[in-house]
Design a protein around this motif. Structure first.
Motif, PDB file in Angstrom:
ATOM      1  N   ILE A 184      -7.573  -6.560  -6.454  1.00 16.78           N
ATOM      2  CA  ILE A 184      -6.435  -6.215  -5.602  1.00 16.78           C
ATOM      3  C   ILE A 184      -5.602  -5.111  -6.246  1.00 16.78           C
ATOM      4  N   ILE A 185      -5.331  -5.262  -7.537  1.00 13.96           N
ATOM      5  CA  ILE A 185      -4.540  -4.260  -8.247  1.00 13.96           C
ATOM      6  C   ILE A 185      -5.302  -2.937  -8.341  1.00 13.96           C
ATOM      7  N   LEU A 186      -6.613  -3.028  -8.553  1.00 14.98           N
ATOM      8  CA  LEU A 186      -7.433  -1.816  -8.610  1.00 14.98           C
ATOM      9  C   LEU A 186      -7.387  -1.060  -7.282  1.00 14.98           C
ATOM     10  N   THR A 187      -7.384  -1.798  -6.171  1.00 11.78           N
ATOM     11  CA  THR A 187      -7.284  -1.159  -4.856  1.00 11.78           C
ATOM     12  C   THR A 187      -5.965  -0.404  -4.725  1.00 11.78           C
ATOM     13  N   MET A 188      -4.876  -0.982  -5.211  1.00 13.96           N
ATOM     14  CA  MET A 188      -3.578  -0.302  -5.166  1.00 13.96           C
ATOM     15  C   MET A 188      -3.634   1.019  -5.934  1.00 13.96           C
ATOM     16  N   LEU A 189      -4.263   0.991  -7.116  1.00 11.79           N
ATOM     17  CA  LEU A 189      -4.351   2.204  -7.934  1.00 11.79           C
ATOM     18  C   LEU A 189      -5.244   3.261  -7.275  1.00 11.79           C
ATOM     19  N   LEU A 190      -6.368   2.809  -6.692  1.00  9.54           N
ATOM     20  CA  LEU A 190      -7.270   3.750  -6.023  1.00  9.54           C
ATOM     21  C   LEU A 190      -6.606   4.381  -4.801  1.00  9.54           C
ATOM     22  N   LEU A 191      -5.857   3.575  -4.053  1.00  8.71           N
ATOM     23  CA  LEU A 191      -5.152   4.098  -2.876  1.00  8.71           C
ATOM     24  C   LEU A 191      -4.146   5.166  -3.283  1.00  8.71           C
ATOM     25  N   MET A 489     -13.341  -6.360  -3.026  1.00  5.29           N
ATOM     26  CA  MET A 489     -12.985  -4.938  -2.972  1.00  5.29           C
ATOM     27  C   MET A 489     -13.191  -4.295  -1.610  1.00  5.29           C
ATOM     28  N   ILE A 490     -14.312  -4.571  -0.953  1.00  7.30           N
ATOM     29  CA  ILE A 490     -14.635  -3.841   0.281  1.00  7.30           C
ATOM     30  C   ILE A 490     -13.573  -4.059   1.367  1.00  7.30           C
ATOM     31  N   PRO A 491     -13.189  -5.313   1.690  1.00  5.10           N
ATOM     32  CA  PRO A 491     -12.132  -5.485   2.697  1.00  5.10           C
ATOM     33  C   PRO A 491     -10.793  -4.892   2.265  1.00  5.10           C
ATOM     34  N   GLN A 492     -10.476  -4.998   0.982  1.00  2.70           N
ATOM     35  CA  GLN A 492      -9.213  -4.431   0.496  1.00  2.70           C
ATOM     36  C   GLN A 492      -9.154  -2.919   0.725  1.00  2.70           C
ATOM     37  N   LEU A 493     -10.240  -2.236   0.392  1.00  2.04           N
ATOM     38  CA  LEU A 493     -10.270  -0.781   0.571  1.00  2.04           C
ATOM     39  C   LEU A 493     -10.181  -0.408   2.051  1.00  2.04           C
ATOM     40  N   VAL A 494     -10.868  -1.153   2.902  1.00  5.52           N
ATOM     41  CA  VAL A 494     -10.819  -0.878   4.344  1.00  5.52           C
ATOM     42  C   VAL A 494      -9.402  -1.063   4.875  1.00  5.52           C
ATOM     43  N   MET A 495      -8.740  -2.167   4.502  1.00  2.00           N
ATOM     44  CA  MET A 495      -7.371  -2.407   4.960  1.00  2.00           C
ATOM     45  C   MET A 495      -6.425  -1.316   4.463  1.00  2.00           C
ATOM     46  N   ALA A 496      -6.568  -0.950   3.196  1.00  2.00           N
ATOM     47  CA  ALA A 496      -5.666   0.043   2.609  1.00  2.00           C
ATOM     48  C   ALA A 496      -5.816   1.401   3.282  1.00  2.00           C
ATOM     49  N   ILE A 497      -7.055   1.816   3.511  1.00  2.00           N
ATOM     50  CA  ILE A 497      -7.296   3.134   4.114  1.00  2.00           C
ATOM     51  C   ILE A 497      -6.811   3.166   5.558  1.00  2.00           C
ATOM     52  N   GLY A 499      -4.512   1.232   6.921  1.00  2.00           N
ATOM     53  CA  GLY A 499      -3.057   1.135   6.908  1.00  2.00           C
ATOM     54  C   GLY A 499      -2.390   2.463   6.606  1.00  2.00           C
ATOM     55  N   ARG A 500      -2.969   3.222   5.693  1.00  2.00           N
ATOM     56  CA  ARG A 500      -2.358   4.506   5.316  1.00  2.00           C
ATOM     57  C   ARG A 500      -2.739   5.619   6.279  1.00  2.00           C
ATOM     58  N   ALA A 501      -4.045   5.753   6.575  1.00  2.00           N
ATOM     59  CA  ALA A 501      -4.506   6.879   7.382  1.00  2.00           C
ATOM     60  C   ALA A 501      -4.211   6.701   8.863  1.00  2.00           C
ATOM     61  N   TYR A 503      -2.161   3.991  10.443  1.00  2.00           N
ATOM     62  CA  TYR A 503      -0.831   3.495  10.804  1.00  2.00           C
ATOM     63  C   TYR A 503       0.300   4.116   9.992  1.00  2.00           C
ATOM     64  N   LYS A 504      -0.042   4.984   9.024  1.00  2.00           N
ATOM     65  CA  LYS A 504       0.968   5.698   8.226  1.00  2.00           C
ATOM     66  C   LYS A 504       1.931   4.735   7.540  1.00  2.00           C
ATOM     67  N   MET A 505       1.427   3.621   7.061  1.00  2.00           N
ATOM     68  CA  MET A 505       2.270   2.640   6.390  1.00  2.00           C
ATOM     69  C   MET A 505       2.736   3.161   5.043  1.00  2.00           C
ATOM     70  N   ASN A 506       3.909   2.702   4.636  1.00  2.00           N
ATOM     71  CA  ASN A 506       4.419   3.029   3.317  1.00  2.00           C
ATOM     72  C   ASN A 506       3.538   2.385   2.239  1.00  2.00           C
ATOM     73  N   TYR A 507       3.402   3.066   1.111  1.00  2.00           N
ATOM     74  CA  TYR A 507       2.539   2.575   0.031  1.00  2.00           C
ATOM     75  C   TYR A 507       2.942   1.180  -0.428  1.00  2.00           C
ATOM     76  N   TYR A 508       4.256   0.953  -0.564  1.00  2.00           N
ATOM     77  CA  TYR A 508       4.726  -0.339  -1.044  1.00  2.00           C
ATOM     78  C   TYR A 508       4.453  -1.440  -0.019  1.00  2.00           C
ATOM     79  N   GLN A 509       4.529  -1.102   1.264  1.00  3.20           N
ATOM     80  CA  GLN A 509       4.198  -2.080   2.302  1.00  3.20           C
ATOM     81  C   GLN A 509       2.720  -2.453   2.232  1.00  3.20           C
TER      82      GLN A 509
END
Length: 564
Positions: A184-191, A489-497, A499-501, A503-509
């Motif tokens: 989970i933390i690694l996904t935050m850093l990669l994002l 990792m795979i679902p985390q990366l999908v959700m993060a990408i 959410g950002r790309a 829905y333009k969510m804030n990084y902290y959100q």
């Protein structure tokens, strides 16, 4: 010293030895869990690993005692979680949380799909990982202990003598859990690296958003300059203005301050303090007159403002309008604070134990109302054990109801995990409607939750410890770790990408979303440390209730479909 050696020797299943064993496993596990590595600690989950170690070197517990402590601990933990998340469970589906909960559900779906994909790709070959083992691995990969408990309990309902398989689930969980937290933390850093995120800009955006929250009740002062409303009563004014608001007080041109009632008339030159949503302030500009700057005296003077705690059980579930504060006390209620959130004090708002009611009026009237509502912090500190055990009783009944679905050879039961969870959510959300006191202060809830999870994890660890090393520290165990990391990792990366790309969510959100979707407090602690604001915690609490519920149900459904 023979008595001491006998008391502490491995294999002694006497009651005193069992209590000592649980005490050592729990206090050593909690102590080690506080140790941080790279700013992250495993917390209470370390109890599991201490239990595994002592179980490996030969410590045992009588099967009946171990089974009782494990199941009772799971019930306490699950019920406490349900009581905690219940008040916000249904509100999390409102507009602000739809996107986050949708992404969390996508993550849960991907976790299950990847796990099933691994299962079918193996094709049942010799030495392949069973579906029950994979459910344990998935629970560890998403750091969700209730899901593991629900799966084990469901499996043993179907296969009463399936203790060995249940212990294999625990081993899979323990093998996948550490990399689950790291993933989970690694996904935050990669994002952060992939999208070139500037933390200062993200912080500024969060600050700007919090300052412009239009749904938060605001106190705004207006001066009456509109001749058309001069002479209207408060009752008629409420009929004209289509917004929720409270007229807190009125200052007359001669300096007199009054508490308005439904019969009070408004006149030119009056200065009115209005509590309304920020988005509605423009309405009052049009109806009353311009917004002005004025510092109202809240603590001294003929009219003061105070907060009163609702601690009398007879007012739990009572509508605010039924108190008739204007007639009986000459008071106005401007806001009601519930669990740290300010609510508009509308007549139809239902009071609950623990609410903090902000009232405006004369000090004597406020004291009289405080006596009526209770206003006793001591009473809030008293645990409501009646509600707790009523809830557990009903939860076990609901969990024992057989539900027959097509394609299942045996009926589905929510069990000792799903039943208490659903009942706790419903009681905490709607118990006030039947005047059932569901308020539990955070300390009492946390104590029950931590006690329950410690008993459960210690029991699981001690039972699985005997064969843990021989199973996990092998090539097969390494495969389990790899499976768990993929599920993490795979679902985390999908959700993060997305959410950002998308829905333009804030990084902290997004950090809070990732932590909440895996119900992982260590990852949330890391996100809070990076953010230095409450954005991750808000996102975490938005998705946590639904996620926790779905994780428990998903683990049970997989076992039922493939084992039943």
């Amino acid at each position: 010293m023979d008595w001491l050696i006998k008391l502490l020797e491995p294999g002694n299943t006497a009651l005193a030895s069992t209590i000592l064993l649980y005490s050592v496993v729990i206090f050593v596990g909690i102590w080690l869990g506080k140790i941080k590595m790279f700013g992250v600690s495993l917390g209470v989950t370390f109890v599991l690993f201490v239990g595994l170690l002592l179980g490996h070197i030969g410590y045992r517990v009588d099967d009946n005692v171990l089974h009782f402590l494990r199941e009772f601990g799971l019930i306490l933990f699950i019920f406490s979680i349900g009581m905690q998340v219940g008040p916000g469970f249904f509100s999390s589906f409102k507009e602000g949380g739809i996107q986050m909960n949708a992404l969390a559900l996508l993550g849960i779906t991907l976790n299950v799909v990847i796990m099933l994909g691994i299962y079918f790709i193996q094709g049942g070959s010799e030495g392949s990982t069973s579906i029950s083992q994979l459910v344990g691995i998935m629970s560890g990969a998403v750091t969700n202990t209730p899901g593991l408990g629900a799966a084990q309990q469901t499996f043993q309902q179907i296969v009463p003598d399936g203790n060995a398989v249940s212990q294999e689930m625990s081993m899979g969980y323990a093998a996948a859990y550490p990399l689950g937290v790291i993933g989970i933390i690694l996904t935050m850093l990669l994002l952060k690296a992939f999208f070139h995120i500037n933390l200062e800009k993200e912080t500024a955006a969060i600050d700007a958003e919090s300052n412009s929250d239009e749904l938060t009740p605001a106190m705004v002062t207006f001066k009456v300059t509109n001749e058309l409303v001069s002479g209207l009563t408060m009752f008629k004014l409420h009929n004209l203005i289509s917004a929720d608001y409270v007229m807190s007080r009125i200052e007359k041109p001669d300096g007199t301050i009054i508490i308005p009632t439904s019969k009070t008339e408004i006149h030119l030159g009056d200065v009115c303090l209005v509590v309304c949503k920020k988005q509605d302030s423009e309405i009052f500009n049009r109806f009353l007159g311009p917004e002005i700057e004025k510092k109202w005296e809240m603590d001294r003077g003929p009219v003061v403002s105070r907060r009163i705690l609702v601690t009398r059980t007879e007012y739990n579930g009572t509508k605010l309008g039924s108190l008739h504060l204007h007639d009986a006390y000459q008071l106005n209620v401007t806001r009601v604070n519930r669990a740290g959130i300010d609510l508009m004090a509308t007549p139809g708002l239902t009071l609950q134990m623990g609410d903090r009611v902000t009232v405006v009026g004369k000090l004597d009237d406020i004291h009289h109302l405080a006596e009526k509502l209770g206003n006793s912090m001591k009473r809030l500190n008293e645990p409501n054990l009646i509600t707790m055990f009523i809830g557990i009783f009903l939860g076990i009944l609901v969990g024992s109801i057989p539900l027959q679905f097509p394609g299942m050879t045996v009926p589905m039961k929510l069990g000792l995990a799903g039943g208490p969870l659903i009942v706790a959510i419903l009681l905490s959300a709607y118990g006030h409607k039947i005047h059932l006191v569901t308020y539990t202060n955070s300390s009492a809830n946390l104590l029950l939750r931590e006690l329950g999870i410690c008993l459960f994890l210690a029991s699981v660890g001690i039972a699985a410890g005997k064969d843990f090393a021989a199973t996990v520290f092998t090539p097969q165990g390494a495969v389990w770790v790899a499976y768990g990391f993929a599920i993490t990792m795979i679902p985390q990366l999908v959700m993060a990408i997305i959410g950002r790309a998308r829905y333009k969510m804030n990084y902290y959100q997004i950090c809070g979303l990732l932590s909440g979707s895996y119900t992982d407090p260590p990852a949330l602690a890391y996100a809070n440390k990076v953010a230095n604001n409450d954005a991750p915690a808000v996102a975490y609490s938005t998705v946590y209730p639904l996620t926790m519920f779905m994780r428990v149900i998903a683990a049970q459904l997989v076992i039922l479909f493939f084992i039943a």
